[in-house]
Design a protein around this motif. Structure first.
Motif, PDB file in Angstrom:
ATOM      1  N   TYR A   1       0.151  -4.038  -9.740  1.00  0.00           N
ATOM      2  CA  TYR A   1       1.027  -4.167  -8.408  1.00  0.00           C
ATOM      3  C   TYR A   1       2.426  -3.512  -9.005  1.00  0.00           C
ATOM      4  O   TYR A   1       2.942  -2.263  -8.247  1.00  0.00           O
TER       5      TYR A   1
ATOM      6  N   ILE B   1       1.650   0.299  -9.514  1.00  0.00           N
ATOM      7  CA  ILE B   1       1.751   1.223  -8.356  1.00  0.00           C
ATOM      8  C   ILE B   1       3.233   1.480  -7.763  1.00  0.00           C
ATOM      9  O   ILE B   1       3.245   2.482  -7.364  1.00  0.00           O
ATOM     10  N   GLY B   2       4.011   0.615  -7.611  1.00  0.00           N
ATOM     11  CA  GLY B   2       5.317   0.617  -7.214  1.00  0.00           C
ATOM     12  C   GLY B   2       6.075   1.502  -8.163  1.00  0.00           C
ATOM     13  O   GLY B   2       6.855   2.265  -7.734  1.00  0.00           O
TER      14      GLY B   2
ATOM     15  N   THR C   1       4.920   4.247 -10.132  1.00  0.00           N
ATOM     16  CA  THR C   1       4.416   5.354  -9.762  1.00  0.00           C
ATOM     17  C   THR C   1       4.743   5.766  -8.427  1.00  0.00           C
ATOM     18  O   THR C   1       5.449   7.088  -8.455  1.00  0.00           O
ATOM     19  N   ALA C   2       4.852   4.885  -7.369  1.00  0.00           N
ATOM     20  CA  ALA C   2       5.463   5.645  -6.077  1.00  0.00           C
ATOM     21  C   ALA C   2       6.997   5.926  -6.402  1.00  0.00           C
ATOM     22  O   ALA C   2       7.355   6.940  -5.769  1.00  0.00           O
ATOM     23  N   LEU C   3       7.804   5.009  -7.188  1.00  0.00           N
ATOM     24  CA  LEU C   3       9.160   5.512  -7.188  1.00  0.00           C
ATOM     25  C   LEU C   3       9.481   6.616  -8.084  1.00  0.00           C
ATOM     26  O   LEU C   3      10.269   7.670  -7.873  1.00  0.00           O
TER      27      LEU C   3
ATOM     28  N   LEU D   1       7.191   9.206  -8.071  1.00  0.00           N
ATOM     29  CA  LEU D   1       6.931  10.305  -7.122  1.00  0.00           C
ATOM     30  C   LEU D   1       8.119  10.575  -6.161  1.00  0.00           C
ATOM     31  O   LEU D   1       8.423  11.787  -5.958  1.00  0.00           O
ATOM     32  N   PHE D   2       8.707   9.788  -5.900  1.00  0.00           N
ATOM     33  CA  PHE D   2       9.802   9.842  -4.863  1.00  0.00           C
ATOM     34  C   PHE D   2      10.947  10.591  -5.563  1.00  0.00           C
ATOM     35  O   PHE D   2      11.350  11.356  -4.963  1.00  0.00           O
TER      36      PHE D   2
END
Length: 112
Positions: A83, A86-87, A89-91, A93-94
């Motif tokens: 988890y 994933i967080g 990775t999202a940061l 990408l943003f």
């Protein structure tokens, strides 16, 4: 592929990402950034490389963190680390999308 080989491969990728991230922040070595790679030879001469090196460095350090957490997850069998990976990775990408648009906006303002 055995588990040991997999752990070594992930740890090696993490080390590569950390080294390349630090080199990019120091503005050394090749610039792996799409805006630079797809630019024409003339544009590459004119482009301010500093923001692209910074962006590339931050992304590679983030990837190093992701691979480090992946190594720890596999090594210590800590499935919950999925988890945070994933967080992060999202940061990343943003950050990549927002910093690209910010750099383009700054380049447009500087060219006027």
């Amino acid at each position: 592929m055995t588990e040991t080989t997999f752990i070594i491969a992930i740890a090696a990728m993490a080390a590569f990402c950390y080294i390349f991230g630090v080199l990019s922040l120091l503005e050394k070595g090749p610039l792996f950034n799409n805006a630079y790679l797809y630019a024409t030879k003339e544009d590459r001469q004119k482009i301010n490389k500093k923001p692209y090196y910074r962006q590339t460095g931050i992304v590679f350090l983030g990837l190093g963190l992701i691979f480090t957490l992946g190594t720890i997850e596999v090594l210590l069998k800590m499935d919950w680390l999925f988890y945070p990976i994933i967080g992060i990775t999202a940061l990343l990408l943003f950050f990549a999308v927002s910093s690209t648009s910010r750099i383009k906006k700054e380049n447009l303002n500087n060219s006027k």
